[in-house]
Design a protein around this motif. Structure first.
Motif, short mmCIF file in Angstrom:
data_model
loop_
_atom_site.label_atom_id
_atom_site.label_comp_id
_atom_site.label_asym_id
_atom_site.label_seq_id
_atom_site.Cartn_x
_atom_site.Cartn_y
_atom_site.Cartn_z
N LYS A 77 -3.46 -2.22 -5.33
CA LYS A 77 -2.78 -3.05 -4.15
C LYS A 77 -3.66 -3.91 -3.47
CE LYS A 77 0.66 0.72 -3.18
NZ LYS A 77 1.60 0.17 -3.82
N THR A 78 -5.10 -3.49 -3.32
CA THR A 78 -5.84 -4.81 -2.49
C THR A 78 -6.26 -5.80 -3.37
OG1 THR A 78 -7.63 -3.13 -2.92
CG2 THR A 78 -6.50 -2.99 -0.76
N ASP A 79 -6.25 -5.38 -4.66
CA ASP A 79 -6.66 -6.47 -5.96
C ASP A 79 -5.79 -7.67 -5.76
OD1 ASP A 79 -8.83 -5.01 -6.68
OD2 ASP A 79 -7.94 -4.23 -8.55
N LEU A 121 -0.97 5.34 2.49
CA LEU A 121 -1.78 5.53 1.20
C LEU A 121 -3.29 5.11 1.66
CD1 LEU A 121 -2.23 5.95 -1.66
CD2 LEU A 121 -1.53 3.64 -2.11
N PHE A 122 -3.28 3.75 2.38
CA PHE A 122 -4.85 3.36 2.52
C PHE A 122 -5.32 4.39 3.39
CE2 PHE A 122 -3.16 -1.50 1.97
CZ PHE A 122 -3.46 -1.05 0.43
N CYS A 129 -7.46 -3.89 2.95
CA CYS A 129 -6.35 -2.98 3.36
C CYS A 129 -5.62 -3.75 4.42
CB CYS A 129 -6.86 -1.60 3.73
SG CYS A 129 -7.53 -0.75 2.34
N ILE A 130 -6.21 -4.45 5.37
CA ILE A 130 -5.50 -5.03 6.53
C ILE A 130 -4.72 -6.10 6.12
CG2 ILE A 130 -5.68 -6.12 8.65
CD1 ILE A 130 -8.04 -4.18 9.57
N GLY A 131 -5.55 -6.86 5.30
CA GLY A 131 -4.94 -8.19 4.61
C GLY A 131 -3.63 -7.87 3.75
N THR A 132 -3.97 -6.82 3.03
CA THR A 132 -2.67 -6.36 2.19
C THR A 132 -1.43 -6.06 2.88
OG1 THR A 132 -4.33 -5.60 0.56
CG2 THR A 132 -1.88 -4.92 0.40
N THR A 167 -6.21 6.77 -5.30
CA THR A 167 -7.14 5.83 -5.09
C THR A 167 -7.04 4.46 -6.09
OG1 THR A 167 -8.96 7.39 -4.57
CG2 THR A 167 -9.75 5.11 -5.10
N ALA A 168 -6.68 4.84 -7.28
CA ALA A 168 -6.29 3.71 -8.16
C ALA A 168 -5.32 2.93 -7.80
CB ALA A 168 -5.96 4.37 -9.68
#
Length: 326
Positions: A185-187, A253-254, A268-271, A179-180
């Motif tokens: 990644k999304t950050d 992972l997502f 998640c999609i944007g990443t 999760t971390a």
């Protein structure tokens, strides 16, 4: 695909492509002194022919191969986090050792994908770019192949995610570690343009690493399976240890973390979109298009080489199984 009459015959082999005892292995194909990458290009174009046929007449089987690749990535990426989480609780020094072991273990996913002829999106980016440059395939058809491959990879990853959701495999501190990682990644998107640029660069370098490894495997100079395995494992080790971004691994992972309801799906999609673009630059342009141009044997006045320049199949003199996958 036609072959030259003088082409040596490929030695008989077992089911896995390994030579039968008592039968001498064929020597590596002779390299052009100015264009040694010609064998690599020929091998990739052979692989492309298989992909074209499968996505036309055998689309279901192609999707099965892509699903299997997603399955491998999902299982081994989960193992990556399980090893990392296990060592992390033992202290900072052991955490580093765990990261090294985890990255080395993850590298074997690419080996299994290669030897099972499964279809992985990131390596296909290199293949279709070389095929498009040599006019063996149009860009529209190229993106159809990539689209089918992406679909299959995601289905395979989703299967792994569902299996993990209904098991205790990600128990303990494994799921919190995953999760971390997913949130980190999304950050990147939340950091604005600098974060997006960082994510994009990491995606470029990731697929550069993978496809430089596949270039070495396809170039005709390596006829030893152990050496090929080492190269593929090291290529993945570099991107996994440095924290580079792989579109399929990140997607899985997502999916695993997302089934526990802890992620923003739009982030998640944007990443993944940013990572896909970066992966295409790293594999499709820096490796695929770059090496296609670098080994262009056409005359100075020709924009592209003639297809006949690559009619010779490099696979006739390679020990490795036909690279229908990747």
């Amino acid at each position: 695909m036609t072959t030259a009459d003088a082409t040596p015959t490929k030695p008989k082999s077992g089911d896995g492509g390994a030579p039968i005892a008592g039968v001498a292995a064929a020597p590596a194909p002779q390299m052009h002194p100015l264009f040694p990458g010609r064998t690599f290009i020929s091998t990739v174009l052979d692989a492309l022919d298989s992909k074209e046929e499968m996505t036309g007449k055998l689309r279901g089987k192609y999707l099965q191969r892509a699903v299997m690749a997603g399955f491998f990535v999902g299982l081994f990426f989960t193992t990556f986090f399980a090893i990392s989480a296990t060592f992390a609780v033992l202290g900072p020094q052991m955490a580093i050792a765990g990261k090294v072991l985890a990255a080395l273990t993850f590298g074997w996913a690419l080996v299994l994908i290669y030897y099972t002829n499964s279809e992985l999106l990131t390596s296909n980016m290199m293949v279709i770019s070389i095929g498009a440059y040599h006019k063996r395939i149009g860009w529209l058809h190229s993106f159809r192949i990539l689209g089918l491959c992406l679909l299959g990879n995601l289905v395979g990853g989703f299967i792994i995610a569902v299996l993990m959701r209904f098991s205790t495999i990600t128990g303990g501190n494994i799921l919190p570690t995953m999760t971390a990682a997913a949130l980190s990644k999304t950050d990147y998107l939340l950091q604005g343009l600098p974060g997006i640029a960082d994510l994009f660069v990491r995606a470029i370098l990731c697929n550069f690493c993978i496809n430089i490894g596949m270039l070495m495997v396809y170039n005709g100079k390596l006829i030893n399976d152990f050496t090929k395995c080492v190269i593929m494992v090291v290529a993945v080790f570099v991107f996994a240890y440095l924290g580079l971004e792989h579109s399929i691994a990140d997607s899985v992972l997502f999916l695993i973390v997302g089934l526990h309801g802890t992620l923003n799906p739009w982030l998640c999609i944007g990443t993944i979109i940013v990572v896909l673009l970066g992966n295409f630059v790293g594999g499709g342009i820096l490796i695929g298009m770059n090496f296609a141009v670098m080994n262009d044997m056409s005359r100075p006045n020709n924009k592209h080489p003639q297809v006949a320049d690559f009619d010779h199949s490099a696979l006739e003199t390679l020990e490795a199984p036909h690279p229908a996958g990747l």
